[in-house]
Design a protein around this motif. Structure first.
Motif, PDB file in Angstrom:
ATOM      1  N   ALA A   4       0.827  -1.205   0.000  1.00  0.00           N
ATOM      2  CA  ALA A   4       0.000   0.000   0.000  1.00  0.00           C
ATOM      3  C   ALA A   4       0.864   1.258   0.000  1.00  0.00           C
ATOM      4  O   ALA A   4       1.966   1.278   0.549  1.00  0.00           O
ATOM      5  N   ALA A   5       0.353   2.310  -0.616  1.00  0.00           N
ATOM      6  CA  ALA A   5       1.049   3.597  -0.660  1.00  0.00           C
ATOM      7  C   ALA A   5       0.011   4.696  -0.823  1.00  0.00           C
ATOM      8  O   ALA A   5      -1.148   4.431  -1.167  1.00  0.00           O
ATOM      9  N   LYS A   6       0.414   5.924  -0.580  1.00  0.00           N
ATOM     10  CA  LYS A   6      -0.527   7.035  -0.647  1.00  0.00           C
ATOM     11  C   LYS A   6      -1.007   7.272  -2.076  1.00  0.00           C
ATOM     12  O   LYS A   6      -2.200   7.499  -2.309  1.00  0.00           O
ATOM     13  N   TYR A   7      -0.086   7.213  -3.026  1.00  0.00           N
ATOM     14  CA  TYR A   7      -0.447   7.532  -4.407  1.00  0.00           C
ATOM     15  C   TYR A   7      -0.408   6.328  -5.343  1.00  0.00           C
ATOM     16  O   TYR A   7      -1.308   6.145  -6.150  1.00  0.00           O
ATOM     17  N   THR A   8       0.645   5.506  -5.246  1.00  0.00           N
ATOM     18  CA  THR A   8       0.820   4.421  -6.213  1.00  0.00           C
ATOM     19  C   THR A   8       1.133   3.100  -5.522  1.00  0.00           C
ATOM     20  O   THR A   8       2.309   2.732  -5.347  1.00  0.00           O
ATOM     21  N   PRO A   9       0.119   2.356  -5.113  1.00  0.00           N
ATOM     22  CA  PRO A   9       0.359   1.019  -4.560  1.00  0.00           C
ATOM     23  C   PRO A   9       0.928   0.095  -5.628  1.00  0.00           C
ATOM     24  O   PRO A   9       0.779   0.341  -6.832  1.00  0.00           O
ATOM     25  N   LYS A  10       1.558  -0.962  -5.182  1.00  0.00           N
ATOM     26  CA  LYS A  10       2.154  -1.929  -6.097  1.00  0.00           C
ATOM     27  C   LYS A  10       1.631  -3.307  -5.749  1.00  0.00           C
ATOM     28  O   LYS A  10       1.399  -3.607  -4.565  1.00  0.00           O
ATOM     29  N   ALA A  11       1.447  -4.168  -6.746  1.00  0.00           N
ATOM     30  CA  ALA A  11       0.881  -5.492  -6.512  1.00  0.00           C
ATOM     31  C   ALA A  11       1.638  -6.560  -7.278  1.00  0.00           C
ATOM     32  O   ALA A  11       2.359  -6.270  -8.245  1.00  0.00           O
ATOM     33  N   ILE A  12       1.459  -7.805  -6.844  1.00  0.00           N
ATOM     34  CA  ILE A  12       2.028  -8.973  -7.508  1.00  0.00           C
ATOM     35  C   ILE A  12       1.040 -10.114  -7.336  1.00  0.00           C
ATOM     36  O   ILE A  12       0.314 -10.169  -6.324  1.00  0.00           O
ATOM     37  N   ILE A  13       0.960 -11.020  -8.297  1.00  0.00           N
ATOM     38  CA  ILE A  13       0.027 -12.143  -8.242  1.00  0.00           C
ATOM     39  C   ILE A  13       0.808 -13.444  -8.342  1.00  0.00           C
ATOM     40  O   ILE A  13       1.687 -13.586  -9.205  1.00  0.00           O
ATOM     41  N   ALA A  14       0.493 -14.387  -7.435  1.00  0.00           N
ATOM     42  CA  ALA A  14       1.248 -15.644  -7.380  1.00  0.00           C
ATOM     43  C   ALA A  14       0.333 -16.790  -6.952  1.00  0.00           C
ATOM     44  O   ALA A  14      -0.811 -16.572  -6.532  1.00  0.00           O
ATOM     45  N   THR A  15       0.848 -18.017  -7.066  1.00  0.00           N
ATOM     46  CA  THR A  15       0.139 -19.176  -6.540  1.00  0.00           C
ATOM     47  C   THR A  15       0.470 -19.337  -5.063  1.00  0.00           C
ATOM     48  O   THR A  15       1.367 -18.681  -4.538  1.00  0.00           O
ATOM     49  N   PHE A  16      -0.229 -20.247  -4.396  1.00  0.00           N
ATOM     50  CA  PHE A  16       0.019 -20.503  -2.984  1.00  0.00           C
ATOM     51  C   PHE A  16       1.408 -21.106  -2.758  1.00  0.00           C
ATOM     52  O   PHE A  16       1.936 -21.069  -1.659  1.00  0.00           O
ATOM     53  N   GLY A  54       4.083 -20.031  -4.311  1.00  0.00           N
ATOM     54  CA  GLY A  54       5.088 -19.008  -4.542  1.00  0.00           C
ATOM     55  C   GLY A  54       5.458 -18.782  -5.987  1.00  0.00           C
ATOM     56  O   GLY A  54       6.363 -17.995  -6.283  1.00  0.00           O
ATOM     57  N   ASP A  55       4.782 -19.452  -6.920  1.00  0.00           N
ATOM     58  CA  ASP A  55       5.073 -19.252  -8.355  1.00  0.00           C
ATOM     59  C   ASP A  55       4.456 -17.926  -8.800  1.00  0.00           C
ATOM     60  O   ASP A  55       3.257 -17.689  -8.609  1.00  0.00           O
ATOM     61  N   ILE A  56       5.269 -17.064  -9.414  1.00  0.00           N
ATOM     62  CA  ILE A  56       4.797 -15.747  -9.848  1.00  0.00           C
ATOM     63  C   ILE A  56       3.996 -15.876 -11.134  1.00  0.00           C
ATOM     64  O   ILE A  56       4.493 -16.380 -12.145  1.00  0.00           O
ATOM     65  N   LEU A  57       2.743 -15.427 -11.096  1.00  0.00           N
ATOM     66  CA  LEU A  57       1.881 -15.441 -12.276  1.00  0.00           C
ATOM     67  C   LEU A  57       1.882 -14.099 -12.986  1.00  0.00           C
ATOM     68  O   LEU A  57       1.800 -14.037 -14.212  1.00  0.00           O
ATOM     69  N   VAL A  58       1.933 -13.019 -12.212  1.00  0.00           N
ATOM     70  CA  VAL A  58       2.028 -11.672 -12.784  1.00  0.00           C
ATOM     71  C   VAL A  58       3.091 -10.899 -12.012  1.00  0.00           C
ATOM     72  O   VAL A  58       3.019 -10.783 -10.792  1.00  0.00           O
ATOM     73  N   LYS A  59       4.086 -10.402 -12.742  1.00  0.00           N
ATOM     74  CA  LYS A  59       5.172  -9.667 -12.109  1.00  0.00           C
ATOM     75  C   LYS A  59       4.658  -8.368 -11.482  1.00  0.00           C
ATOM     76  O   LYS A  59       3.554  -7.912 -11.802  1.00  0.00           O
ATOM     77  N   PRO A  60       5.440  -7.757 -10.583  1.00  0.00           N
ATOM     78  CA  PRO A  60       4.998  -6.533  -9.903  1.00  0.00           C
ATOM     79  C   PRO A  60       4.522  -5.453 -10.870  1.00  0.00           C
ATOM     80  O   PRO A  60       5.153  -5.211 -11.898  1.00  0.00           O
ATOM     81  N   PHE A  61       3.399  -4.839 -10.543  1.00  0.00           N
ATOM     82  CA  PHE A  61       2.835  -3.776 -11.385  1.00  0.00           C
ATOM     83  C   PHE A  61       2.213  -2.714 -10.497  1.00  0.00           C
ATOM     84  O   PHE A  61       1.830  -2.979  -9.341  1.00  0.00           O
ATOM     85  N   THR A  93      13.363  -3.061  -1.269  1.00  0.00           N
ATOM     86  CA  THR A  93      12.747  -2.457  -2.440  1.00  0.00           C
ATOM     87  C   THR A  93      11.278  -2.849  -2.448  1.00  0.00           C
ATOM     88  O   THR A  93      10.846  -3.747  -1.722  1.00  0.00           O
ATOM     89  N   ASP A  94      10.503  -2.185  -3.305  1.00  0.00           N
ATOM     90  CA  ASP A  94       9.078  -2.510  -3.394  1.00  0.00           C
ATOM     91  C   ASP A  94       8.869  -3.953  -3.809  1.00  0.00           C
ATOM     92  O   ASP A  94       7.979  -4.643  -3.301  1.00  0.00           O
ATOM     93  N   ASN A  95       9.689  -4.434  -4.750  1.00  0.00           N
ATOM     94  CA  ASN A  95       9.539  -5.813  -5.217  1.00  0.00           C
ATOM     95  C   ASN A  95       9.861  -6.815  -4.115  1.00  0.00           C
ATOM     96  O   ASN A  95       9.180  -7.840  -3.970  1.00  0.00           O
ATOM     97  N   LEU A  96      10.901  -6.535  -3.340  1.00  0.00           N
ATOM     98  CA  LEU A  96      11.238  -7.418  -2.224  1.00  0.00           C
ATOM     99  C   LEU A  96      10.136  -7.405  -1.168  1.00  0.00           C
ATOM    100  O   LEU A  96       9.818  -8.441  -0.565  1.00  0.00           O
ATOM    101  N   ASP A  97       9.540  -6.245  -0.945  1.00  0.00           N
ATOM    102  CA  ASP A  97       8.441  -6.149   0.008  1.00  0.00           C
ATOM    103  C   ASP A  97       7.268  -7.010  -0.429  1.00  0.00           C
ATOM    104  O   ASP A  97       6.633  -7.689   0.385  1.00  0.00           O
ATOM    105  N   LEU A  98       6.965  -6.986  -1.724  1.00  0.00           N
ATOM    106  CA  LEU A  98       5.863  -7.799  -2.238  1.00  0.00           C
ATOM    107  C   LEU A  98       6.136  -9.287  -2.041  1.00  0.00           C
ATOM    108  O   LEU A  98       5.248 -10.047  -1.638  1.00  0.00           O
ATOM    109  N   MET A  99       7.369  -9.706  -2.308  1.00  0.00           N
ATOM    110  CA  MET A  99       7.719 -11.114  -2.114  1.00  0.00           C
ATOM    111  C   MET A  99       7.661 -11.489  -0.634  1.00  0.00           C
ATOM    112  O   MET A  99       7.252 -12.595  -0.280  1.00  0.00           O
TER     113      MET A  99
END
Length: 471
Positions: free
Chosen positions: A39-51, A53-60, A134-140
């Motif tokens: 979560a962020a004030k202006y631009t949150p970031k998300a990632i989609i994966a399986t249970f 840990g396989d990444i289905l959609v990279k961070p966006f 980083t944001d990507n590491l936070d998502l993981m």
């Protein structure tokens, strides 16, 4: 499915842990789609994966608006349908308050939400032996936290609880600001009239301390600081002028205080009035600010009282030593107790549970409290324990026994605060009042001391009987 591990957390997380274990067990981990949101004030970031840990959609990135959430929802539903998955689990880090609207929107869509605190994601990054952030590491890290069952799935507090929490936390902020303002007033008075707050005196060769006012922020003292703050002002008034001022403004200044003020003013080492003009100007500003804060806090406390007296948690006002503010804060931080099976889970939520270490056949060793819970909750638990130690006869005896066992006062306060959590948990669940052996205890008198007369009747109608008369 590896669901056994989740049941081991149930005693810690209460029903929220049980619900998570049940969700994984009933859905099947292979049917769960994970979405992590930073979560962020202006631009949150998300990632989609399986249970797994396989990444289905990279961070966006998404924007913090309906269009941004719709973009996320459209992508999630597309991936869910494409892979034949049946349940969406969203993990969100509790960043400030920015995560709250995302949690609300996800609940509306029927997604299962797991909130993860920053300390948990930090531990996940540490486990990966990666000191970067980083944001990507936070998502993981959020993904891994959810997979390992470390988030909590309780919904955001709602209704009167969330209103009470906002009001009590706002009051605490105002009190902290008032304390800061008072310190600034004292600083300016040090420059204007160095001895005003008191000074060392020698009587028969022994050192003592003398001060004009027992409460430097009382009515009389505030009037003098605003209108006659400098030693020259005091000397111009003289004893006669101070007496007349006291009568005219109803300040009730004692003769002893007048004598001390004159004595201190005659021997003051303060600079001349012209040299401290800036301090006098700033002092008046701070006194204006102090008066404003006092009024705000008073109005806020009235608002808290009106809301709290009709809530089920108000039964703890029957406990000696629990005032309106401390009681309201405690209930606000406890939240909805229906999410917990036992009071010990609430103690862990506060982070006031003791750290226990044991290895092999050795006896367990007890250290300080864990401090792994919510800080506002932990703060009020300490304050509640401190109040009980002084104002509750039975708790005072318990406090003395803890001291005799070698406990530091802070440890004893925490122990009493934890006991109050257990007591409050039982009282709220069973809707019962405080039980005491004190023969002088009268419920009506106890409630009358803590809330306005207009609310006493409301309290008894809500918690005793709709037809009761509390007059």
């Amino acid at each position: 499915m590896n669901t056994v591990v989740y049941s081991t957390f149930n005693h810690i997380q209460g029903k929220i842990g049980s619900r998570w274990a049940q969700l994984v067990r009933e859905t099947g981990s292979e049917n769960i789609l994970l979405v992590a949101i930073d979560a962020a004030k202006y631009t949150p970031k998300a990632i989609i994966a399986t249970f797994f840990g396989d990444i289905l959609v990279k961070p966006f990135d998404i924007d913090s608006s309906t269009s941004g959430f719709n973009k996320l929802k459209k992508l999630v539903e597309s991936i869910k349908e494409k892979n034949g998955l049946s349940q969406v689990v969203v993990g969100i880090e509790t960043t400030g308050h920015y995560y709250e609207h995302l949690v609300f929107k996800c609940h509306l869509e029927g997604y299962h939400v797991r909130t993860v605190n920053a300390a948990t994601t930090a531990k996940e990054r540490e486990a990966l032996l990666n000191w970067s952030k980083t944001d990507n590491l936070d998502l993981m890290a959020i993904i891994q936290s959810v997979i390992h069952g470390r988030g909590t799935s309780n919904e955001l507090p709602s209704g009167n609880i969330v209103q009470l929490r906002k009001l009590t936390r706002a009051r605490r902020e105002l009190v902290a600001e008032r304390t800061k303002t008072k310190n600034l007033v004292l600083m300016h008075m040090d420059h204007i009239f160095r001895e005003y707050q008191g000074k060392t005196v020698w009587v028969n060769g022994k050192r003592g301390f003398s001060k004009p006012f027992s409460d430097v922020f009382g009515k009389a003292s505030r009037y003098l600081m605003r209108n006659h703050p400098h030693p020259e002002d005091i000397l111009v008034l003289g004893k006669k002028g101070l007496r007349e001022l006291s009568i005219r403004e109803n300040l009730k200044i004692r003769e002893e205080t007048i004598n001390i003020l004159i004595d201190f003013a005659e021997g003051s080492i303060s600079l001349s009035k012209e040299q401290v003009d800036a301090d006098i100007y700033l002092l008046i500003q701070k006194l204006d600010r102090l008066e404003f804060l006092d009024n705000q806090i008073k109005a806020l406390e009235a608002k808290i009282e009106d809301l709290f007296v009709v809530m089920e948690g108000a039964v703890i006002l029957s406990v000696q030593g629990i005032g309106l503010v401390t009681g309201a804060e405690l209930i606000a931080e406890m939240g909805d107790i229906s999410d917990f099976d036992q009071a010990g889970q609430l103690i862990k939520l506060a982070g006031t549970n003791p750290i226990v270490k044991q290895s092999g056949g050795h006896r367990p060793a007890y250290y300080g409290v864990s401090k792994q819970g919510r800080r506002p909750f932990r703060n009020i638990v300490y304050q509640v324990g401190k109040s009980l130690a002084v104002n509750n006869p039975e708790m005072h005896q318990r406090y003395l026994r803890l001291k005799e066992r070698g406990k530091h006062p802070r440890e004893a306060y925490i122990a009493l605060g934890n006991r109050m959590i257990r007591l409050a948990f039982s009282m709220i669940r069973n809707q019962t009042f405080y039980q005491t052996k004190d023969e002088h205890y009268v419920l009506l008198e106890e409630i009358n001391k803590k809330i306005r007369k207009s609310n006493v009747q409301k309290f008894f109608e809500t918690h005793v009987s709709p037809t009761v008369c509390a007059s």
